[in-house]
Design a protein around this motif. Structure first.
Motif, PDB file in Angstrom:
ATOM      1  N   SER A 147      -1.676  44.597  33.877  1.00 37.58           N
ATOM      2  CA  SER A 147      -2.358  44.770  32.584  1.00 37.58           C
ATOM      3  C   SER A 147      -2.174  44.598  31.422  1.00 37.58           C
ATOM      4  CB  SER A 147      -3.567  45.596  32.315  1.00 37.58           C
ATOM      5  OG  SER A 147      -3.220  47.324  32.404  1.00 37.58           O
ATOM      6  N   VAL A 148      -2.176  43.402  30.706  1.00 35.99           N
ATOM      7  CA  VAL A 148      -2.323  43.430  29.013  1.00 35.99           C
ATOM      8  C   VAL A 148      -3.263  43.927  28.634  1.00 35.99           C
ATOM      9  CG1 VAL A 148      -1.966  41.248  27.940  1.00 35.99           C
ATOM     10  CG2 VAL A 148      -2.115  41.195  29.723  1.00 35.99           C
ATOM     11  N   PHE A 149      -2.752  44.997  27.372  1.00 37.32           N
ATOM     12  CA  PHE A 149      -3.334  45.181  26.546  1.00 37.32           C
ATOM     13  C   PHE A 149      -3.071  45.477  24.789  1.00 37.32           C
ATOM     14  CE2 PHE A 149      -0.913  48.768  28.087  1.00 37.32           C
ATOM     15  CZ  PHE A 149      -0.609  49.036  26.878  1.00 37.32           C
ATOM     16  N   LYS A 150      -4.408  45.489  23.775  1.00 39.82           N
ATOM     17  CA  LYS A 150      -3.266  45.475  22.532  1.00 39.82           C
ATOM     18  C   LYS A 150      -2.643  46.643  21.995  1.00 39.82           C
ATOM     19  CE  LYS A 150      -7.425  42.864  20.678  1.00 39.82           C
ATOM     20  NZ  LYS A 150      -8.438  43.085  19.487  1.00 39.82           N
ATOM     21  N   SER A 151      -1.875  46.492  21.597  1.00 39.74           N
ATOM     22  CA  SER A 151      -1.230  47.322  20.879  1.00 39.74           C
ATOM     23  C   SER A 151      -2.051  48.067  19.758  1.00 39.74           C
ATOM     24  CB  SER A 151      -0.079  46.171  19.810  1.00 39.74           C
ATOM     25  OG  SER A 151       1.108  47.203  19.723  1.00 39.74           O
ATOM     26  N   GLU A 152      -1.343  49.848  19.605  1.00 36.78           N
ATOM     27  CA  GLU A 152      -1.968  50.578  18.239  1.00 36.78           C
ATOM     28  C   GLU A 152      -1.282  50.378  17.252  1.00 36.78           C
ATOM     29  OE1 GLU A 152       1.666  52.488  20.050  1.00 36.78           O
ATOM     30  OE2 GLU A 152       0.163  51.327  20.830  1.00 36.78           O
ATOM     31  N   ASN A 153      -1.018  49.334  17.120  1.00 40.17           N
ATOM     32  CA  ASN A 153      -0.327  48.341  15.868  1.00 40.17           C
ATOM     33  C   ASN A 153      -0.784  47.127  15.374  1.00 40.17           C
ATOM     34  OD1 ASN A 153       1.933  50.259  16.240  1.00 40.17           O
ATOM     35  ND2 ASN A 153       3.666  49.119  16.848  1.00 40.17           N
ATOM     36  N   ILE A 154      -1.367  47.827  14.064  1.00 39.42           N
ATOM     37  CA  ILE A 154      -2.118  46.668  13.785  1.00 39.42           C
ATOM     38  C   ILE A 154      -1.376  45.270  12.972  1.00 39.42           C
ATOM     39  CG2 ILE A 154      -3.309  45.945  11.728  1.00 39.42           C
ATOM     40  CD1 ILE A 154      -5.211  47.763  13.591  1.00 39.42           C
ATOM     41  N   SER A 155       0.187  46.579  12.806  1.00 37.21           N
ATOM     42  CA  SER A 155       1.084  44.833  12.573  1.00 37.21           C
ATOM     43  C   SER A 155       1.006  42.870  13.295  1.00 37.21           C
ATOM     44  CB  SER A 155       2.085  45.240  12.416  1.00 37.21           C
ATOM     45  OG  SER A 155       2.654  46.381  12.637  1.00 37.21           O
ATOM     46  N   TRP A 156       1.281  44.316  15.085  1.00 35.16           N
ATOM     47  CA  TRP A 156       1.621  43.610  16.141  1.00 35.16           C
ATOM     48  C   TRP A 156      -0.006  43.001  16.400  1.00 35.16           C
ATOM     49  CZ3 TRP A 156       4.695  46.291  20.645  1.00 35.16           C
ATOM     50  CH2 TRP A 156       5.764  46.207  20.570  1.00 35.16           C
ATOM     51  N   GLN A 157      -1.169  43.182  16.378  1.00 34.19           N
ATOM     52  CA  GLN A 157      -2.133  42.073  16.503  1.00 34.19           C
ATOM     53  C   GLN A 157      -1.981  41.062  15.412  1.00 34.19           C
ATOM     54  OE1 GLN A 157      -5.308  45.102  16.542  1.00 34.19           O
ATOM     55  NE2 GLN A 157      -4.504  46.706  17.209  1.00 34.19           N
ATOM     56  N   LEU A 158      -1.194  41.540  14.169  1.00 29.60           N
ATOM     57  CA  LEU A 158      -1.366  40.269  13.577  1.00 29.60           C
ATOM     58  C   LEU A 158      -0.491  39.546  13.761  1.00 29.60           C
ATOM     59  CD1 LEU A 158      -1.714  42.123   9.924  1.00 29.60           C
ATOM     60  CD2 LEU A 158      -3.322  40.606  10.928  1.00 29.60           C
ATOM     61  N   GLY A 159       0.122  39.796  14.609  1.00 30.14           N
ATOM     62  CA  GLY A 159       1.249  38.510  15.277  1.00 30.14           C
ATOM     63  C   GLY A 159       2.479  39.236  13.855  1.00 30.14           C
ATOM     64  N   LEU A 160       2.838  40.628  13.728  1.00 32.91           N
ATOM     65  CA  LEU A 160       4.084  40.951  12.789  1.00 32.91           C
ATOM     66  C   LEU A 160       4.799  41.701  13.332  1.00 32.91           C
ATOM     67  CD1 LEU A 160       4.961  39.852   9.987  1.00 32.91           C
ATOM     68  CD2 LEU A 160       3.396  41.905   9.176  1.00 32.91           C
ATOM     69  N   LYS A 161       6.476  41.537  13.411  1.00 37.30           N
ATOM     70  CA  LYS A 161       6.661  42.607  13.273  1.00 37.30           C
ATOM     71  C   LYS A 161       7.971  42.502  12.381  1.00 37.30           C
ATOM     72  CE  LYS A 161       7.710  42.665  18.442  1.00 37.30           C
ATOM     73  NZ  LYS A 161       8.166  42.636  20.266  1.00 37.30           N
ATOM     74  N   THR A 162       8.245  43.458  12.017  1.00 36.09           N
ATOM     75  CA  THR A 162       8.760  43.811  10.666  1.00 36.09           C
ATOM     76  C   THR A 162      10.515  45.503  11.051  1.00 36.09           C
ATOM     77  OG1 THR A 162       7.765  46.246   9.964  1.00 36.09           O
ATOM     78  CG2 THR A 162       7.081  43.740   9.296  1.00 36.09           C
TER      79      THR A 162
END
Length: 551
Positions: free
Chosen positions: A453-468
């Motif tokens: 299954s595919v699900f959203k990350s709990e990290n908002i940054s990942w939902q925005l397509g951003l890794k830091t």
């Protein structure tokens, strides 16, 4: 060729080498230092660590020499029957493929720091070590006594790491009439009972899959560090595995210890014994380009964990966790849309071990492992689970220590012979092409009776397509996913994020993004000396998703 290895001050990290070369009847000899090491398909340029290179004859008279390339020296020896090369090698970096010296150990990977005669690679080597009286040598090379080792030729020497210390912990056991030794260097409380039980299980399983082991003995060399580390390098008769921190090796990192050990043992067959024709024999003086990384690293990555699962060392949940990591790394890489795994294999020599240009390439380990799983499933389905990728690899194996070779055509033909099915679509679309893996993966998982299954990350940054990443008090952008909210908001790699809606951030970006989740978000970033305010677009379907496996 005879080497004498010594050192004076271990804290300075310089190892002293003396090479005695017979030159009778020769006008010149070319001494080549390897420019790379097997297992790491990039130029290592080890010559940068050499200091005070000098040549004299047996009467201590200077012998002329000149440097012809960055790591090739020509010695003019028409006036002497023997000459002695001396140099110091700087050994300050500890990893699974390096050479290292400190007050606790002398660790030598000969491929980093020892020369070969480029006109005669079959010369025998004798290596004498000048060591403290309580030091013991741990290596797969033949020990002649008195801290002296023997190698039949440079290929064997280059492939044989050496640890000398007075603190290594070692145990041995016999599996299928083969002696396996385990040597731990560094502070670690080894859980021998647990470890030997699990290692016996996957070692036996691998040997049974191939029908034999190509050697009478094998040595696991473990370099344990007090800090975080993870690295493994394969050799024909041994392997070096670097792991840390110390306190987690038999706790949180035990699964990694098993995984990398199974992976490196599998390499005894796959790459050391079964090798792309492009790399047979190895040419240590330059790049050895090949498209076949999806086999020698991809299949090995897949089989390392798969065998732990099949042998009962990994539970289903543990194995699913490894597959979830592979899926995440695959789908989080924009490179899969721009460059094939075969092309990325060729380019490991260019940028295979650095992050590189955004979205330019993929990993031969990740993509290759998923391709191996897809091929494995296709064979199992076609044969009613009577055959698998194990049979393909066994068919490529010589059954002895003789090295066999393959290319794209012979590997594909072996897959098709074992399965009775065509693999043209897989090769054209996802090995030498850039098509989406999703349908291939879903079909493969059906064969094993699994789903994901595919699900959203709990990290908002990942939902925005951003890794830091956070380093030295600065939060910087590591990656931006194509077409994501961050991408559309003009966030770019290496932007330093200073504030969210004018609130200064530290290493707490997601806390602030979560706080302002339902508000317009403005990122204040520093880029090339300028401060920019970026209005963040709303989240869309292009995100760094997470993946979960289930039966």
């Amino acid at each position: 060729m005879k080497y004498v290895v010594s050192y004076k001050d271990s804290d300075r990290h310089f190892i002293d080498f003396k090479l005695i070369v017979d030159a009778k009847g020769l006008s010149n000899i070319n001494l080549q230092l390897p420019s790379w090491r097997p297992g790491r398909y990039e130029l290592g340029n080890f010559a940068k660590n050499i200091k005070d290179f000098n040549v004299v004859d047996s009467d201590n008279k200077k012998v002329r020499f000149s440097k012809k390339t960055k790591d090739l020296w020509e010695v003019e020896c028409q006036n002497t029957d023997q000459f002695i090369v001396s140099y110091s090698y700087y050994a300050s970096e500890l990893n699974a493929g390096s050479t290292y010296l400190d007050k606790y150990q002398l660790y030598v990977n000969p491929v980093n720091c020892m020369f070969y005669n480029s006109q005669d690679l079959d010369l025998e080597y004798e290596i004498e070590f000048k060591l403290p009286s309580d030091y013991k040598i741990h290596t797969s090379l033949e020990n002649l006594g008195n801290n002296t080792l023997k190698a039949s030729d440079f290929d064997q020497l280059a492939d044989s790491p050496i640890i000398a210390s007075n603190s290594a912990q070692q145990r041995s056991l016999t599996i299928n009439n083969i002696n396996f030794s385990f040597c731990f260097q560094g502070e670690v409380k080894v859980n021998w009972e647990k470890m030997l039980k699990d290692f016996t299980s996957f070692i036996k399983y691998q040997i049974n899959l191939f029908g034999s082991f190509p050697h009478k003995s094998f040595l696991f060399l473990f370099q344990i560090t007090p800090y975080s580390s993870y690295h493994g390098v394969e050799h024909h008769h041994s392997t070096v595995i670097l792991l840390g921190p110390t306190y987690d090796v038999f706790e949180k990192l035990y699964k990694e210890l098993l995984g990398v050990s199974s992976h490196e043992l599998y390499h005894v067959w796959n790459v050391k014994g079964i090798r792309p024709s492009d790399m047979l024999p190895y040419d240590f003086s330059k790049e050895n380009f090949t498209h076949m990384g999806y086999v020698f690293e991809g299949v090995t990555t897949y089989m390392g964990d798969r065998i732990l699962f099949e042998s009962g060392v990994f539970s289903t949940d543990q194995y699913f966790n490894e597959l979830e990591k592979l899926f995440q790394r695959h789908f989080h890489s924009d490179g899969r849309n721009h460059y094939s795994v075969s092309e990325s294999s060729w380019d490991t020599w260019l940028d295979g071990y650095v992050q590189g240009v955004p979205g330019r390439k993929v990993s031969i380990y990740v993509e290759g492992a998923l391709i191996a799983m897809i091929c494995d499933a296709k064979i199992r389905k076609a044969t009613g689970h009577k055959k698998s990728l194990h049979d393909v690899m066994k068919a490529l194996y010589s059954g002895s220590n003789e090295i066999t070779s393959y290319d794209m055509n012979s590997y594909k033909n072996t897959l098709e012979t074992v399965s009775g099915e065509s693999f043209t679509s897989i090769f054209d679309k996802i090995i030498y092409g850039k098509e989406d893996f999703k349908d291939f993966l879903e079909e493969a998982l059906k064969v094993f009776g699994w789903k994901f299954s595919v699900f959203k990350s709990e990290n908002i940054s990942w939902q925005l397509g951003l890794k830091t990443y956070f380093k030295n008090g600065h939060l910087k952008v590591l990656n931006v996913l194509d077409k994501s909210a961050a991408y559309n908001s003009l966030v770019v790699k290496e932007d330093e994020i200073l504030a969210v809606n004018d609130f200064r951030i530290d290493n707490n970006l997601d806390h602030w993004l979560n706080y302002f989740e339902n508000d317009q978000i403005v990122l204040k970033v520093s880029r090339n000396g300028k401060i920019l305010n970026l209005n963040m677009n709303s989240r869309n379907d292009h995100q760094y998703f997470k993946y979960k496996f289930f039966e």
